[in-house]
Write an enzyme that holds these catalytic residues in place. Sequence first.
Site, short mmCIF file in Angstrom:
data_model
loop_
_atom_site.label_atom_id
_atom_site.label_comp_id
_atom_site.label_asym_id
_atom_site.label_seq_id
_atom_site.Cartn_x
_atom_site.Cartn_y
_atom_site.Cartn_z
N GLN A 14 65.91 -2.83 -16.05
CA GLN A 14 67.22 -3.39 -16.40
C GLN A 14 67.56 -4.61 -15.55
O GLN A 14 67.94 -5.66 -16.06
CB GLN A 14 68.31 -2.32 -16.22
N ASP A 36 54.96 -5.33 -13.42
CA ASP A 36 55.47 -3.99 -13.75
C ASP A 36 54.27 -3.08 -14.00
O ASP A 36 53.15 -3.56 -14.22
CB ASP A 36 56.38 -4.03 -14.98
N ILE A 37 54.52 -1.78 -14.00
CA ILE A 37 53.42 -0.83 -14.22
C ILE A 37 52.94 -0.86 -15.67
O ILE A 37 51.82 -0.48 -15.97
CB ILE A 37 53.83 0.59 -13.79
N TYR A 145 66.64 10.94 -5.36
CA TYR A 145 66.81 9.48 -5.42
C TYR A 145 67.63 9.01 -4.21
O TYR A 145 67.27 8.06 -3.52
CB TYR A 145 67.50 9.13 -6.74
C1 AKB Z 1 71.49 5.50 -11.19
O1 AKB Z 1 72.45 5.88 -11.90
O2 AKB Z 1 70.59 6.25 -10.80
C2 AKB Z 1 71.47 4.06 -10.76
C3 AKB Z 1 72.12 3.85 -9.43
C4 AKB Z 1 73.58 4.00 -9.28
O3 AKB Z 1 71.45 3.56 -8.47
N1 AKB Z 1 72.11 3.23 -11.74
#
Ligand code: AKB
Length: 322
Positions: A14, A36-37, A145
């Site tokens: 994105q 990119d991959i 994450y």
């Molecule tokens: C996500 O929603 O994982 C991402 C972010 C906020 O880093 N858009």
Amino acid sequence: MKFSKILLTGSGGQIGSELTLALREIYGAQNVIASDIKKPCSEKLETSGPFEILNVLDKEAIKNLVLKYNVDMIVHLAAILSAIGEQKPMLAWDVNINGMINVLEVAREMKLKQVMVPSSIAAFGPGTPIDNTPQETILKPTTMYGVTKVAGELLGEYYVNKFGLDVRGLRYPGIISNDTLPGGGTTDYAVAIYYEAVKYGKYTCFVKEDTRLPMMYMPDCLKATIDLMHADFTKLKHHSDFNVGAMSFSVKDLADSIKKYIPTFTIDYQPDFRQAIADSWPNSVDDTAAREEWGWKPSFDLDTMTQDMLKVIGEKHKKGLI
Ligand code: AKB
């Protein structure tokens, strides 16, 4: 110009797809190498300048591209986002941490001028103050994450202090755009809602109507990224972890903004596992450090963004592109 050749990882994503083109405008198409991959969906990326297939887990391949093009700056965007990260936590750890270390090590070994690596509001967690979240605060995320983003911020700072490498990054809020769709994030609803509003006049949202998160429109995201890349290093007190605010709204605010232009638009709610992720993130952030250290100032608010999103997506729809 600060850099001769810039390599972007995750260019098909994105942010990458639009940042590559914005940097090609500034630096010249041949001086910005997209990677990119897999092959990108957007043809523009491949036709407007160099494009290479790159897996960031392959350090030698990163090194070879740096040598091939004489790269002196890397924007490292390849990552697994929050929602996919909860479904595949080991993959998120591997790509986000080992991919980042590979990029940092190549940059250190080959004495690159700068590495830009995004962080995210996902670095925050349930214990963080929720409104106007400070720059310096509790970082105890509950997603993989988020864990990789906190580790990434600390790694960036480590490379600055230990090796004198220039590493920079922003804590991106949810990014809203109309070119390449986001993939695998929690804030993806704030993009999908516009597409569904234009195509079908209704949207089923996967988080509740009072879910409020910090968000930013793509032109501001590009500006923030490019301005930080070009900021005077000696003026920076922070490096890899800048809070950047632009707007903060609930899903209901977003739906109401769309209804101003599409009065028949309707929304309903079917919250899923992404609700817990959204609930662990702040409502809004305090970006005083970014404003003071490199002059950050956003341009778009919710309604100006909605007008632009509906115009662009409406045109695509009329042409049968979506
Ligand atoms: C996500 O929603 O994982 C991402 C972010 C906020 O880093 N858009």
